[in-house]
Design an enzyme around this catalytic site. Structure first.
Site, short mmCIF file in Angstrom:
data_model
loop_
_atom_site.label_atom_id
_atom_site.label_comp_id
_atom_site.label_asym_id
_atom_site.label_seq_id
_atom_site.Cartn_x
_atom_site.Cartn_y
_atom_site.Cartn_z
N ASN A 1 -9.21 28.26 12.83
CA ASN A 1 -9.63 29.08 14.00
C ASN A 1 -9.99 28.19 15.19
O ASN A 1 -9.51 28.66 16.27
CB ASN A 1 -10.93 29.70 13.60
CG ASN A 1 -11.17 30.89 14.52
OD1 ASN A 1 -10.53 31.66 15.14
ND2 ASN A 1 -12.64 31.19 14.60
N ARG B 1 -10.43 37.31 16.65
CA ARG B 1 -10.27 37.62 15.17
C ARG B 1 -9.41 38.90 14.87
O ARG B 1 -9.14 39.29 13.90
CB ARG B 1 -11.40 37.43 14.48
CG ARG B 1 -11.73 35.64 14.08
CD ARG B 1 -12.91 35.62 13.48
NE ARG B 1 -13.41 34.49 13.28
CZ ARG B 1 -13.16 33.87 11.86
NH1 ARG B 1 -12.42 34.45 10.97
NH2 ARG B 1 -13.34 32.62 11.65
N SER C 1 -18.30 28.10 15.78
CA SER C 1 -17.87 26.83 15.77
C SER C 1 -18.88 25.83 15.05
O SER C 1 -19.36 25.08 15.67
CB SER C 1 -17.43 26.11 16.90
OG SER C 1 -18.35 26.64 17.95
N GLY D 1 -25.26 35.93 16.41
CA GLY D 1 -26.70 36.71 17.07
C GLY D 1 -27.56 35.76 18.08
O GLY D 1 -28.44 36.24 18.38
N LEU E 1 -25.58 30.01 16.21
CA LEU E 1 -25.47 30.95 15.22
C LEU E 1 -24.99 32.61 15.79
O LEU E 1 -24.98 32.87 16.73
CB LEU E 1 -26.74 31.23 14.68
CG LEU E 1 -27.42 30.17 13.69
CD1 LEU E 1 -29.00 30.33 13.86
CD2 LEU E 1 -26.59 29.79 12.58
N GLY F 1 -26.50 35.00 20.97
CA GLY F 1 -26.41 35.39 22.28
C GLY F 1 -25.24 34.66 22.93
O GLY F 1 -25.06 34.88 24.28
N LYS F 2 -24.21 34.34 22.16
CA LYS F 2 -23.31 33.71 22.81
C LYS F 2 -22.16 34.55 23.59
O LYS F 2 -22.02 34.39 24.71
CB LYS F 2 -22.19 33.00 21.63
CG LYS F 2 -22.79 32.22 20.64
CD LYS F 2 -22.17 31.39 19.70
CE LYS F 2 -21.23 32.48 18.74
NZ LYS F 2 -22.38 33.09 17.82
N SER F 3 -21.96 35.80 22.76
CA SER F 3 -20.94 36.70 23.77
C SER F 3 -21.74 37.34 24.85
O SER F 3 -21.06 37.11 26.00
CB SER F 3 -20.53 37.82 22.93
OG SER F 3 -20.06 37.50 21.63
N THR F 4 -23.02 37.34 24.75
CA THR F 4 -23.86 38.11 25.85
C THR F 4 -23.85 36.91 27.13
O THR F 4 -23.64 37.24 28.20
CB THR F 4 -25.38 38.08 25.64
OG1 THR F 4 -25.24 38.95 24.39
CG2 THR F 4 -26.19 38.74 26.74
N1 LIG Z 1 -19.32 34.39 6.87
C1 LIG Z 1 -19.24 34.68 8.13
N2 LIG Z 1 -20.08 33.63 8.84
C2 LIG Z 1 -20.35 33.85 10.16
N3 LIG Z 1 -19.76 35.09 10.80
C3 LIG Z 1 -19.14 36.02 10.03
C4 LIG Z 1 -18.97 35.75 8.99
N4 LIG Z 1 -18.36 36.94 8.44
C5 LIG Z 1 -18.25 37.60 9.71
N5 LIG Z 1 -18.63 37.25 10.57
C6 LIG Z 1 -18.45 37.46 11.96
O1 LIG Z 1 -17.40 36.99 12.65
C7 LIG Z 1 -18.06 36.23 13.89
C8 LIG Z 1 -17.78 34.59 14.18
O2 LIG Z 1 -16.29 34.43 14.41
P1 LIG Z 1 -16.41 32.94 15.08
O3 LIG Z 1 -14.66 32.99 15.06
O4 LIG Z 1 -17.02 32.67 16.11
O5 LIG Z 1 -16.78 31.97 13.73
S1 LIG Z 1 -16.18 30.56 13.43
O6 LIG Z 1 -16.19 29.78 14.80
O7 LIG Z 1 -14.97 30.54 13.10
O8 LIG Z 1 -17.31 30.09 12.33
C9 LIG Z 1 -19.43 36.53 14.05
O9 LIG Z 1 -19.72 37.21 15.24
P2 LIG Z 1 -20.98 36.46 16.13
O10 LIG Z 1 -22.06 37.40 15.73
O11 LIG Z 1 -20.34 37.02 17.44
O12 LIG Z 1 -20.88 35.27 16.21
C10 LIG Z 1 -19.80 37.58 12.82
O13 LIG Z 1 -20.09 38.99 13.48
N1 LIG Z 2 -30.95 36.53 26.68
C1 LIG Z 2 -30.95 37.65 26.08
N2 LIG Z 2 -32.14 38.14 25.88
C2 LIG Z 2 -32.10 39.27 25.03
N3 LIG Z 2 -31.54 39.69 23.95
C3 LIG Z 2 -30.26 39.00 24.17
C4 LIG Z 2 -30.03 37.81 24.76
N4 LIG Z 2 -28.82 37.61 24.51
C5 LIG Z 2 -28.41 38.37 23.43
N5 LIG Z 2 -29.23 39.35 23.29
C6 LIG Z 2 -28.99 40.50 22.21
O1 LIG Z 2 -29.11 39.81 21.11
C7 LIG Z 2 -28.06 40.34 20.22
C8 LIG Z 2 -26.73 39.19 19.98
O2 LIG Z 2 -26.19 38.87 20.85
P1 LIG Z 2 -24.77 38.32 21.03
O3 LIG Z 2 -24.33 38.14 22.34
O4 LIG Z 2 -23.76 39.44 20.43
O5 LIG Z 2 -24.77 36.95 20.12
P2 LIG Z 2 -23.56 36.44 19.34
O6 LIG Z 2 -22.33 36.48 20.03
O7 LIG Z 2 -24.05 34.72 19.29
O8 LIG Z 2 -23.27 36.99 17.88
C9 LIG Z 2 -27.33 41.52 20.98
O9 LIG Z 2 -27.73 42.39 20.51
C10 LIG Z 2 -27.75 41.12 22.49
O10 LIG Z 2 -27.95 42.18 23.43
#
Ligand SMILES: Nc1ncnc2c1ncn2[C@@H]1O[C@H](COP(=O)(O)OS(=O)(=O)O)[C@@H](OP(=O)(O)O)[C@H]1O
Ligand SMILES: Nc1ncnc2c1ncn2[C@@H]1O[C@H](COP(=O)(O)OP(=O)(O)O)[C@@H](O)[C@H]1O
Length: 216
Positions: A87, A70, A120, A40, A38, A42-45
């Protein structure tokens, strides 16, 4: 008549330098670490932490982050089911958009450890990326974090907007996330506590070490 786009007139040109030779040079196995979960979760982290850990071990990796791509390669894509599939994997309908699965496959073929970090959400798309790669070279990592945790974090304020109906089709809210059925690695809470990014990266590195990815 144009032959552009006609596969019948396209031929494969063999490169004299083979993948095993590139891998030997780098002393690692080219592969894709595909981090799904999902927004948030923690994927990017994890991708950054894993990249740093591999770098410190002298291993060459490269991160393909959904959000970042993107801004460039896939900047013309939205979040409809079709766009998400596009994508992640070229459907063949649109010749201008690059699929991250295809790009990740090229990086792996180059001998790199490609870390792809994307929501994904659809199983069929992830499975299609897996099918692009040679056997066992696709390491699916599931960030199995509760929706509530991701929503509480909400670092970009997107869950709030989705709950208010200002973003439609947000993953986990009004668009599905299909959890993997047979991923290589599942990361989750331990006794209700989120492992640190370093601990999570360590879990992935241990798997890679045990499976021989960190040597040629
Ligand atoms: N509708 C909707 N649903 C989900 N996410 C959304 C949406 N609109 C914008 N975002 C932002 O776009 C990031 C996800 O992009 P991705 O390329 O990983 O998505 S996907 O794999 O094509 O579903 C995602 O980033 P992450 O939080 O890093 O996952 C969101 O910040
Ligand atoms: N293992 C972890 N422990 C504590 N906080 C985390 C951890 N992984 C991610 N976070 C925090 O959660 C938030 C979302 O992380 P992020 O890597 O951006 O998620 P995603 O790429 O899935 O959207 C950020 O504020 C990040 O600092």
């Amino acid at each position: 008549m144009s032959t552009v786009g006609n596969p019948a007139n396209i031929f494969w040109h063999e490169n004299p330098v083979r993948k095993v030779e590139r891998e030997k040079l780098l002393n690692q196995q080219g592969c894709v670490v595909w981090i799904t979960g999902l927004s948030g979760s923690g994927k990017s982290t994890l991708a950054c932490s894993l990249g740093r850990e591999l770098q410190s071990r002298g291993k060459l990796s490269y991160v393909l982050d959904g959000d970042n791509l993107r801004h460039g390669l896939n900047k013309n894509l939205g979040f409809s089911p079709e766009s998400r599939t596009e994508n992640i994997r070229r459907t063949g309908k649109c010749i201008h958009k690059l699929s991250i699965g295809e790009v990740a496959n090229l990086f792996a073929d180059a001998g790199l450890i490609c870390i792809a970090s994307l929501i994904s959400p659809y199983r069929k798309d992830r499975d299609a990326c897996r099918a692009l790669l040679p056997d066992k070279k696709f390491i699916e990592v599931f960030m199995n974090m509760p929706l509530q945790l991701c929503e509480d974090r909400d670092p970009k304020g997107l869950y709030k907007l989705a709950r208010e109906g200002k973003i439609k089709g947000f993953t986990g809210i009004d668009d599905p996330y299909e959890p993997p059925l047979n991923c290589e690695i599942e990361l989750q809470l331990k006794d209700g506590v989120v492992p640190t990014p370093h601990e999570m990266a360590g879990q992935v590195v241990s798997y890679m070490e045990n499976e021989g990815f960190l040597e040629a």
